[in-house]
Each structure stands twice: as C-alpha cells, then as structure tokens.
Design a protein around this motif. Sequence first.
Motif, mmCIF file in Angstrom:
data_model
loop_
_atom_site.group_PDB
_atom_site.id
_atom_site.type_symbol
_atom_site.label_atom_id
_atom_site.label_comp_id
_atom_site.label_asym_id
_atom_site.label_seq_id
_atom_site.Cartn_x
_atom_site.Cartn_y
_atom_site.Cartn_z
ATOM 1 N N ARG A 425 0.759 -1.268 0.024
ATOM 2 C CA ARG A 425 0.064 -0.013 -0.210
ATOM 3 C C ARG A 425 0.818 1.384 0.092
ATOM 4 N N GLU A 429 0.784 4.197 -2.813
ATOM 5 C CA GLU A 429 0.316 5.632 -2.408
ATOM 6 C C GLU A 429 1.570 6.500 -2.821
ATOM 7 N N TRP A 430 2.950 5.915 -2.608
ATOM 8 C CA TRP A 430 4.200 6.825 -2.837
ATOM 9 C C TRP A 430 4.295 7.103 -4.278
ATOM 10 N N CYS A 433 0.853 9.476 -5.449
ATOM 11 C CA CYS A 433 0.830 10.840 -4.644
ATOM 12 C C CYS A 433 2.103 11.454 -4.895
ATOM 13 N N ALA A 441 0.858 3.113 -10.052
ATOM 14 C CA ALA A 441 0.559 2.741 -8.806
ATOM 15 C C ALA A 441 -0.649 1.304 -8.868
ATOM 16 N N TYR A 462 -7.002 -1.253 -1.627
ATOM 17 C CA TYR A 462 -6.163 -0.239 -1.796
ATOM 18 C C TYR A 462 -6.417 0.324 -3.359
ATOM 19 N N THR A 465 -9.614 2.733 -3.230
ATOM 20 C CA THR A 465 -9.361 3.646 -2.502
ATOM 21 C C THR A 465 -8.772 4.859 -3.434
ATOM 22 N N LEU A 466 -7.452 4.616 -4.211
ATOM 23 C CA LEU A 466 -6.716 5.295 -4.977
ATOM 24 C C LEU A 466 -7.536 5.800 -6.093
ATOM 25 N N PHE A 600 2.009 10.241 2.021
ATOM 26 C CA PHE A 600 1.127 9.215 1.680
ATOM 27 C C PHE A 600 -0.331 9.924 1.328
ATOM 28 N N LEU A 601 -1.397 9.082 1.085
ATOM 29 C CA LEU A 601 -2.705 9.527 0.739
ATOM 30 C C LEU A 601 -3.454 10.093 1.798
ATOM 31 N N TRP A 604 -1.898 13.285 2.542
ATOM 32 C CA TRP A 604 -2.000 14.344 1.125
ATOM 33 C C TRP A 604 -3.367 14.782 1.537
#
Length: 855
Positions: A425, A429-430, A433, A441, A462, A465-466, A600-601, A604
Amino acid sequence: MEQLGRLTQVERLLRGRSDELAIAAELLRTRSSIDIVGAHLSGRTSFLKELGRRLDSVGLDYLFISGIEDFQDHPFGTLMASGLFAPNDANVTVSRAIEALSNQLGDGRAVILVDNWNDLDDLSRGVIQSVSAQRNVPVASTRLSVPAPRSRAAEKHSAAARSRLLIEMKPVSSDDLALILRDYLGGAVDASLGARIFSKSGGNIGLAIKLADSAVTHKRILSEGTAWRVKHDLWNPALLGVIEDFLTGLTPTAQDALEVLALSGVRELPAATKLVGWDMLEELESHSFLKMYSAQDQNLLTLSPPLIVEYFRRSPATLRRLRQEQLIEHKLGCAIPHASAEHQAADALESDAEQDAMFTRIIREQAKSRALEAAERWQHDPTADSCVAYVKALAKTDASMLDIESALYATPATGSLAAQAELVRLRAEWRACTLNDLDGALADLEASRDQLGEYERCVDAYAVTLESMLRSVPEDFEARLTPSPGLVAPVEDKLGRTLALVLSITGRFDEAKDAYDRTVQAITTGNDPLLNYILFGQGHVQQAHARSAEGFEHALAELDLEGCHAHAVVLSGILIPDGRFTELKRILATILSAGGSARFLAEWSTQQSLEVSAAVLALHQGRPKTALAHLEAADEFGLEGPFQAQSSQWAAAQLMIQQGEQASAAELLWEESIHLWRRNAKPAAVYGMLRSIEISPSPQRLALTQTKLKTIQSPSLSAYFDYLLLVQENRYNNTAEVAAKLLDTMQTALALSSYRAAADHFRKAGDTERTEAMNEALAKLKKQHSEVSDAGMGQAPHPSLTPRELQVAWLVAFGRSNQEIAEELTLSVRTVETHVHKIMKKTNAKTRLQVADRL
C-alpha cells in the motif's frame, strides 16, 4: 574536600544530559574551565554534582563550593561558609585566602566546582580565579542563563568567567522528561499527563518535578494500574511559591512586564512592544522568559515556561490584577478577555501561542526520536515489518524523498503477510501521490497479488481507494469490495471500511453506516473520523461535531498529529457553514503550527483540505495575502479530492467574491461541481452547485440541482436547498421552518441570514408586524449564538461598489485600520481614506462598524 557519593536520584534527573556531561568531564580533564548555565530549576546543581562524581571516578580531586546570596556582602563569606576559615576569623587576607584554597586542593590534579557563581562575594570570586590561574586548575561554575550585558547581574559576571567554555542546560525533550517522571513517580506516565507536564514546564526538569510532586500531594494525578493519569487541573495554590522562586532573578520592573504580557494574552510582536517596549522584551528574552516563533505570516511571542502565565492569571492579588488589566486596556485601546474564562481553559492543550509552540516542538522531537529508533530496528532486521515502521516514522520528519524511497524499495519481501500488504500500500500511494503516477501505482498493486497470500484481497481495497480519491469512483466498486468466503478478519475489515468510505463519497450515507458497523474497526475504535463524517452526512451533525471535537482534543493530548488532521477536516466541514470561525481558528492554529510532510494518501488529502479551510478563514479575517499563500500550498498537492469543499476552487471563489467578481466565482464553482458529479462524488458536487447558486441565482441551475439532490441522502444539503428557495423565490412564510432545519444541521450562519432576509422582505412590503417578528427572532438567535459569524460565502456585496471599493470595504468590515488596509493593498493611506468615504456614502453606513451589515 567534599566527596560526593553516587547519587542515583541525581542520575535519574540527568536523563538526556549524557552528551553534555561527557563533554564537560573531558574539558575539565584537559584543564579547560567551563560555565554551566541554565534557567532556575534547570538542574544545574545536580549536573555539577554528577560531574564531580565522574571526575572522582577517573582519579581527579575536586573542591565543591556553593555561592550563597545572603553572604554576597560579607568579605570572604563564601570561603568561610565552605569551611576554609572560621566564621569569626577577622584576620583573613587575600594572600592568606589564596594560600588556604591552594592547600585545600592538594598537590595533585584537581578541579574547582562552584555552584551559583553569581552569588559569590567579590573577594571569594577573586581568590578562586587567582588560584585557578596560578595553579592551572580548571573551574566549573554554574549560574543562571546569561543576562543582557546592560543588566544588573552582568556586572558580577567577570571577564575571566565569560571566557570559559559554555555548557548550556537546555530544556529536556518530551521523551526524556517522560522517562524522568517515570523514574521519579515509580510508574509509567500516560501520554496525556506527560504532554501536560511538558507543556506547562517547558521541559524544565526541576519545574516538572515540582509540578508532579504538587499534583501527587493534592491528588491531581493518580496511579491507576500501571500508569499515572491526570484527574484534575494540575494547577494548585502550592505552585504560587514555586513560581515566585522561579522569578527571583528578575527585577520588579521585569516581573511587572511579564505579568502584563501574561494577563493580556497578547502574542503579536507589535502589540507586545506597545505594552512593554523593545528594551523590556529583550531583557525578558535574555532571561529565557520570552521566545519568538513564526506562525503562518506572523512573528509571535511565547512566554516560557507556560506555567508562569497561569501563575499571573491565578494570582490572588485581585486589586493588582485589576490595575494591570486597566493599564493593558489603556495601552491597547481595547478590553481583554475576562480572567475567569482563561482559568476554565488553563489546563487544556490550548492553541494559544505557548501551547502551539510547545505542541510543535513535542511533535517534531517525537518524530525524530521515533525515526531514529525505527531506523535502528530496520537496519538490524530489514523485513517488511521493520520497513513499514521505519517508513511511517521517516515520513513524519523532513526526510528527503531519496531516504524514503531507499527504505520503501530496498526491503526484501520477508516478514508477516500483514506487513507485506501494508508495504505494498505504501509503495502504491508513494507512486500515485508523490510521483503523480496513478496508473503505475494501480499496475504495481495488481502485480503484487501473488506475494500476499491470504492478504491479496487488500489489493482491491487499496486500488478502489486510490481511484476514488484521485480519479473517480469506479462503477464496479461494490463488486470489487464484496468479501469472499474464508477471508481473515483484518482483510474483511479493510474491505468493509473501504466500502463505507466510498459509499459516503457517493452520498449513500445510510448504506455507508451499515457497512461501517459490520467492520471490526467499529467495535475497536472509540472515535473514528470516518464514522464522524458518515454521521455528518446522515444529518447527525451535532453528534458528529461533538465526537470530532472530542477526538481532536484526545489526539492532541496523545500527540497524534495524523488524528488531529483527520478530526480537524471533519470539524472544518461543520464549522465553516455554521459560521464558527473562532473555534476553527483555534484548531487550525494548533495543527498548522506543527507543520508536517504529506507523503502518503491520508496525509495528502487531509493537509490539502486544511490548507483550503485556512484560506477561507484568512479571507474571513480580512487577510487576502495569507489566503493566497494557503491556496498556493493547497494547489501544490495537485489533488482533486472527492469530499465537500476539499477543492481549492472553493476558497478561490470566495476570494473572487471579495474582489467583486461574483459571476466568475459562481461559474468556477459550477464547473468544478459538474466535474465532481462525473466523478460520482455526489455530495461534494451538490454542495458546490448550491454555493454557486447562492452567489449568482439561476432558476435553471436550481432546478437541475434539485434533481441531483434527490439521488443522495443529505439533510444538511436539503436544508441548504430550502434556504435558497426561501431567499430566491421569496418563500418567507416558511422562514421559521427553514431556519429550524438549518439550525438542526448546524448551519447557523444561514439561519441568521434567513431571518435577516425575511425581515428586509417584510419591511419593503410594509408588513410591520412580520418585520418585527423576524427581527425579534433574529435578535434572539444572535444572542444564543454570539460566537457565530453570519457572513455567508455566497452573499453578494453591495451592488454600487467598485471592485477596489469592495476590497477596501471587506477589510473595513473585518476591523482593519486605514494604515493596515493601505499596507495590505499597497495603497497610500490618503487613497484608502477616500475609498472609505465613498463606501460609507454609497452604503449609507454611519460608522465603520455598520459597513459589515451593509455588505
């Protein structure tokens, strides 16, 4: 010669001083004299005694001499008190004293340890310095922090003493103080208690110990199970004497100035100089009672340690305090808050200048400390488990992208499956974002399924969510988040929690609550920001506000910056529509002062939202330049979040309104809302549409918004819609009903506007009875909600004002002087005066205070 034994308690009080002790011992061993300086109760004497023990352990003799203030006017008084001469010896001469002191040191290597150097009488000081020079014997002396050169105490600080190498007794870190308190109290100290003692003492060891002692004696803290916990306000009258001793180094004039600053609550530098003057501020700073720090665009003062503020505010000398308060009001030209209000809030981690600065310091120290500990574990055992802990700790510091990436991608796929899933995860996210590569990602997530075993379904959570946060809610999200048979509990919980999140984004709040209630998180988490947001969406706004406020304060006490951010986002979404900007200011001032890096998200998203809220707050305060700075900070995140008012376009529109560009502001919000609707972020879209229509009424758009509103569940947005029908279609017979709905959903500013608009409508219609009824209801509501500002975002300004006059008018309404307005808008004071004259004439305002009502 006094031989000091091993002092276990002293060692405990010297946690965090090991480096300074080692340096001091080495300097003395090489015959270099040192000066140990620090504030009152900073542990100088304990440090000096422990230094003597260490010298003794390596075979160095020492002589311990204590300065005594009462003997300053007695020739050789200090040496007599140290036993070199009898107190009644009248034949002591300088040469005899030098010989006696030299003999006392013996023939071998020795050191002179002098406690409280400034309390020595002049002859004793001269003898010590003479023997030191003749015998090449180093001196280690302690004294209070260096005063300003022109101060009284500086005259006693000779050139020889000033030439010594300096060892500064700085305040200890929060972690070290927690260990000191644990050892001293004989049990662990919970995070809330540790934070309170640290914040009040400013990291001063002696003051912290006395505060703890007093709290135990007066049962302000109790030992429950394995930890000490706070039960009552830590302040008690016994602390008055402690603080009086702490202030003994200050002149009466300086103590008066410190009291004035404490009572006034003034922290801005210009106001402080008006109260006590530059010279006094410099003197207080030289004694370490005053420090500077920056918060947003201002230089602010903080009194240190913060406990002295409570001392002055709780002083029983009522007449003296009244005299000081009158002096403050005379110099500032305004009243100061009543002391009792300060007393009630004194023990909380408030967002005044001292607490903000202390919270920032604690957070940063804690982040660095935990990052170092996590780094050591990761280097010795580079598994997914240690890597996750290290990366999360590192992300809370100012570590470079290279450092974080090195940890993220250099760890082999070993360790627990749960940690491996979490590492997947973080990597996704890295990339999404920080590197702005969402597609990459998502591909990485899909490629990781095979390595996660029973945790592979986490990939679905994951990915959804992204996509939902950074692009749009996927059409098949429910199918992708449906649990399959035989899932381990953490994975099923992750899927359920993600489902609750995405359902709330789409406006299906009742279903989101059902999904949330089925998760393990619902059982194990006492106060979850996600649940509070769902409650807010369901229309349980007062419950969501109470829970979020409680959660914020708890996170603050626990030094949980991420928790503070998450609860603050929910609070901002409630407080801005409600017009409660004072509460919002307190919250934002605290967490924005702590800073933090968004890597991370979650961080962010929350930090961008808070920058937008800070921009709106700055505009409400009449600070457009500050608002622009926050907008620029929000835009740097590059995130178009799916939540209500998360987009920077919201604050940008408010700025346009203040510049007289209503049509552009309305169009900007409408276009942003259409984009959000296409992303399936329906509540955020409808909210933006309603804002747009409030700014620039449009029957066609209002009808379209009503159609979209029917597809989501939101009592708050429904009440907002009813308000627009009321004011734009003149449905003022329903004013009381609409106002009740607005109050129930904590939109007090709009409720006030409802009654005001209704009163104006009935006045123009010649209906005196209804006009009076609306004005009475308005007055009653304003009295009940005096903390609420009813300047709604979409309220159009006076139509006859030019854009420049409108800018000036807003700043006048926010209480700015002509000089301040001139500086803000880069105009001459004369030009501002001309604008103000025209504004008051066009709006028929008799005073500057009436300008706000006319707007």
